[in-house]
Design an enzyme around this catalytic site. Structure first.
Site, mmCIF file in Angstrom:
data_model
loop_
_atom_site.group_PDB
_atom_site.id
_atom_site.type_symbol
_atom_site.label_atom_id
_atom_site.label_comp_id
_atom_site.label_asym_id
_atom_site.label_seq_id
_atom_site.Cartn_x
_atom_site.Cartn_y
_atom_site.Cartn_z
ATOM 1 N N TRP A 196 5.664 -15.646 92.138
ATOM 2 C CA TRP A 196 4.877 -16.763 92.666
ATOM 3 C C TRP A 196 5.245 -17.027 94.131
ATOM 4 O O TRP A 196 4.398 -17.387 94.942
ATOM 5 C CB TRP A 196 5.142 -18.022 91.823
ATOM 6 C CG TRP A 196 4.410 -19.241 92.313
ATOM 7 C CD1 TRP A 196 3.158 -19.653 91.969
ATOM 8 C CD2 TRP A 196 4.902 -20.234 93.242
ATOM 9 N NE1 TRP A 196 2.839 -20.819 92.620
ATOM 10 C CE2 TRP A 196 3.887 -21.193 93.402
ATOM 11 C CE3 TRP A 196 6.099 -20.399 93.945
ATOM 12 C CZ2 TRP A 196 4.038 -22.300 94.237
ATOM 13 C CZ3 TRP A 196 6.247 -21.491 94.778
ATOM 14 C CH2 TRP A 196 5.219 -22.430 94.905
ATOM 15 N N HIS A 197 6.536 -16.810 94.441
ATOM 16 C CA HIS A 197 6.989 -17.137 95.794
ATOM 17 C C HIS A 197 6.498 -16.137 96.836
ATOM 18 O O HIS A 197 6.433 -16.464 98.021
ATOM 19 C CB HIS A 197 8.515 -17.207 95.850
ATOM 20 C CG HIS A 197 9.049 -18.463 95.242
ATOM 21 N ND1 HIS A 197 9.314 -18.572 93.898
ATOM 22 C CD2 HIS A 197 9.348 -19.666 95.785
ATOM 23 C CE1 HIS A 197 9.759 -19.787 93.650
ATOM 24 N NE2 HIS A 197 9.781 -20.477 94.756
ATOM 25 N N GLY A 198 6.185 -14.930 96.428
ATOM 26 C CA GLY A 198 5.722 -13.972 97.424
ATOM 27 C C GLY A 198 5.375 -12.647 96.799
ATOM 28 O O GLY A 198 5.911 -12.285 95.750
#
Lengths: 339, 471
Positions: free
Chosen positions: B325-327
């Site tokens: 989700w973060h990258g």
């Protein structure tokens, strides 16, 4: 629970902040001689870069690094020629990408005055001095959002009134002043002394203190001086010169003009630059191959013996003389017309 | 638009004047807030407002249908539509290039040469946040946990509410939507508490994250050398502080601005670096995301209801996806994997090993251990590839490296600040920030507030983007 968080507490806090700010501003103005003025930032550069698209063939754009920026008085130029140059020179930056941008991507067909400071000018596009200009200035201009434009529009009403807003004395820069000793091979960052004041046209004048205060001048020349003077890109001279030559020819083919200038220096610059960048192999070759006119300070009696107070940039009086001299030479060569 | 710019302050002042002083009905004020939110977002890139509008329209329609119909198949269809549209946006804009690159590498394993077209996809700011937020609305309606928003305006404002639009907190609809039903006016205490939180958030972002810590972490993570352990650890610690102050600072700004308008948003950070253990950490770090992952991923996967092995698998899957989700990079997956591993190990040890953790000293040691394990995960989070991450880890653990890269000034400042952060978080971890502020003696609060405002005036960052905007 107490109820201290209210309008009264905010107003007192604001009062404390404003008092601290007044003392801070006073210190940097009165003790350190920083002058109020516009910041030399990407936003103002982008604003003027945008205006290039509206210029006529009689107009002038100045590119280069700090020497081109500080040594030409654009308002004097305006009063003599009737056209105020758009100043897009960038202190500490190479014109490698700014020249490319104006030639390749703008509609400009006038005169580009390209100022050469050899250590920054004769570098590859992969050099630090070129890359930061590309990312922080040229790319910023194309990627600037409406939010960033709006923020700068608000900021420009505040900026010229304060000295403390100069990026050289922001918090990041002030960290360099902490008195801890250097480590082996890692030196603390440079602490720049105040040198100039800039207006909203990106016109720059040296501050009186730098012209006369030998202590300030000494601080600056100690920064300029270095243990070893070296041309890191000596092996790439062909590539570098070809870059400028091909762009100059491209602009000429489109109906534009390019004039190179080499502003005055003294001290260690006068000693080492001719050794590192021999005139015949750099300056003369570039003029010959590009077919452009160039004005080297050592070729003219008005500028030959100028003594920049800190080796690299002219005081106000000499900047005016230098500006008049360059204009006269451009007029003589019919590169610009008289008003 | 960024909170840490003067343009935002001009924008906020206009919004507050219209909100409190203009003779508008509550509905007109909500329309003004909605328009302001679109302006806030659109000043970055106007065409991308379309994504917000589509997301709003689809989830509003799906939500209404979910509330209306009892037909199980139809309900599933509407939920799927919402999830496909939101995850479709996320997949295309955030993971499009990543998936193509991985597909290219996968087929290359079988000897197939495939060069995908180069897509120049712009990642819309905050897309991970608002897609998760709107999905929570339709999922909650599907499971009949909430009532649908009463009007389209209330729902549209929930999706776009500018204080938390681009970097959270990810707010659940039952927390925010009902607040739009009745006219809101902040009390003097609420308004100025909000202003104080905004000040603290901006101070954290501009002074600590951008001015003091970012140059240190940038030097270390940007270096291609094999560094001295001291430099490597300091750089990682600095990033640890930078990302906390950057993101927690944004959350505080969001909560503060909402307070100034009379709304309440929940805490997103509660002194995470004082955590004793990793489950404690995830109750304190990015709370709105960890609770989202718990409620909409971990529990639907089965949580801890299907035996020990399945629990560990669910835990790991949740953290791997949380990392992604973060990258769109495998380094983020590695970050998630490490956190999943930590959580699994902690769970395992808690089941089989009994440690008396009542004493403050033991807790401090455990918190220190947790903090340092977290720092190791940040290496993967911040490094641009595995090679850089492993090189830095090698330097941190004395495997190689003798090159200093940081100045003494930066070393001293970063280490001092991060020591204070760790101890501060540890000793403050049982308190809420607002309670602490309200208990602070008046003279100290006013002096601290004044100094922070002064610092914001002189710090002069040029509006550096918040790290979490790219997620």
């Amino acid at each position: 629970m107490n109820h201290n968080i209210n309008l009264r507490s905010f107003l007192i806090a604001l009062g404390i902040a404003l008092c601290l700010l007044a003392v801070y501003e006073w210190y940097f103005r009165s003790v350190e001689h920083w002058a109020p003025g516009y910041d030399n930032n990407a936003e103002l550069w982008a604003l003027w870069r945008g205006k290039v698209e509206t210029l006529s063939s009689d107009d002038v754009v100045i590119l280069g690094s700090s020497r081109g920026h500080f040594d030409i008085n654009i308002h004097l130029w305006d009063s003599i020629t009737g056209h105020r140059p758009v100043m897009l020179a960038i202190p500490g930056g190479s014109p490698y990408y700014t020249f490319e941008d104006i030639v390749e991507r703008s509609t400009f067909r006038g005169l580009i005055v390209l100022s050469t400071a050899p250590g920054l000018f004769y570098t590859l596009g992969t050099s630090g001095g070129a890359l930061w200009v590309k990312s922080d200035m040229v790319d910023y201009y194309y990627k600037q959002t409406y939010a960033q434009k709006f923020s700068y529009w608000v900021y420009q009403w505040i900026d010229p009134w304060f000295a403390y807003t100069d990026p050289d004395i922001n918090l990041r820069s002030l960290i360099n002043r902490l008195p801890f000793p250097n480590r082996d091979s890692v030196e603390n960052g440079v602490v720049w002394p105040p040198m100039v004041r800039m207006d909203r046209y990106r016109g720059i004048r040296m501050i009186p203190e730098m012209e006369t205060d030998t202590a300030l001048q000494g601080r600056q020349t100690r920064i300029w001086d270095r243990p070893e003077w070296k041309n890191e890109f000596a092996d790439s001279a062909d590539v570098i010169i070809n870059h400028y030559v091909s762009l100059a020819k491209k602009l000429q083919a489109k109906g534009g003009r390019v004039a190179f200038i080499r502003p005055p220096v003294t001290g260690q610059y006068l000693k080492h630059e001719p050794e590192m960048y021999p005139r015949a192999q750099y300056w003369d070759r570039m003029l010959r191959e590009s077919g452009c006119k160039g004005y080297h300070f050592q070729d003219y009696p008005e500028t030959r013996d100028m003594v920049p107070p800190e080796w690299s940039h002219l005081n106000r009086r000499d900047a005016d003389i230098y500006t008049r001299t360059i204009i006269a030479l451009l007029q003589k060569d019919q590169i610009i017309t008289t008003k | 638009m960024l909170f840490n710019t003067i343009g935002f302050f001009a924008f906020l002042i206009v919004v507050l004047v219209l909100y409190y002083l203009a003779p508008l009905t509550w509905k007109a004020k909500k329309i003004m807030l909605l328009a302001a939110s679109y302006l806030f977002y659109g000043l970055w890139n106007p065409p991308l407002i379309a994504l917000l509008v589509i997301s709003t329209l689809v989830d509003w329609t799906a939500g209404n249908q979910l509330a209306k119909t009892e037909d199980h198949a139809k309900r599933r269809y509407w939920l799927l539509l919402s999830i496909i549209v939101n995850l479709g946006f996320l997949g295309f804009f955030k993971y499009g290039n990543f998936m193509l690159e991985n597909f290219q590498q996968l087929v290359a394993l079988f000897g197939v040469e495939y060069t995908p077209p180069k897509w120049d996809i712009l990642l819309p700011m905050g897309i991970s946040f608002y897609t998760f937020q709107t999905m929570s609305y339709t999922i909650d309606l599907y499971f009949k946990r909430i009532q649908p928003a009463r009007t389209f305006l209330d729902f549209a404002l929930y999706v776009t509410f500018f204080p938390q639009l681009v970097a959270g907190p990810i707010v659940r609809s039952d927390e925010l939507v009902p607040q739009f039903y009745e006219p809101k006016r902040a009390s003097q205490q609420q308004f100025f508490t909000g202003l104080l939180l905004l000040t603290i958030g901006l101070f954290q972002k501009t002074v600590f994250a951008d001015s003091l810590l970012s140059p240190v972490s940038d030097s270390v993570f940007g270096s291609k050398d094999l560094l001295l352990p001291l430099d490597a650890w300091t750089g990682v610690l600095a990033f640890s502080g930078q990302i906390f102050f950057d993101f927690a600072g944004y959350s505080l700004c969001a909560i503060g601005i909402a307070n100034m308008l009379g709304f309440t948003l929940s805490d997103n950070f509660r002194y995470p670096y004082g955590s004793v253990g990793f489950s404690d950490l995830w109750r304190r770090w990015h709370i709105s995301l960890s609770s989202w992952l718990r409620d909409y991923l971990y529990i639907p996967l089965g949580g801890n209801r299907f035996g020990v092995s399945r629990t560990y698998v669910n835990l790991m899957l949740t953290m791997l996806l949380g990392g992604l989700w973060h990258g769109a990079a495998w380094t983020f997956v590695a970050w998630g994997f490490l956190h999943g591993l930590y959580l699994a190990l902690e769970r395992f040890f808690k089941n089989y090993v009994s440690i008396k953790t009542d004493s403050q000293t033991v807790q401090l040691l455990l918190a220190f251990l947790t903090f340092n394990c977290v720092n190791i995960t940040w290496v993967f989070f911040r490094a641009k590839d595995f090679g850089s991450a492993l090189r830095l880890l090698g330097s941190m653990f004395f495997l190689h490296g003798d090159k200093p890269v940081l100045t003494t000034n930066h070393l001293v400042l970063a280490l001092l600040l991060m020591t204070m952060v760790f101890l501060g978080h540890f000793f403050m971890r049982r308190y809420a920030l607002v309670d602490v502020l309200q208990r602070t003696p008046g003279w100290l609060l006013v002096a601290g507030w004044g100094i922070m405002i002064f610092a914001l005036m002189v710090v002069q960052t040029t509006g550096q983007q918040f790290i979490y905007f790219q997620f």
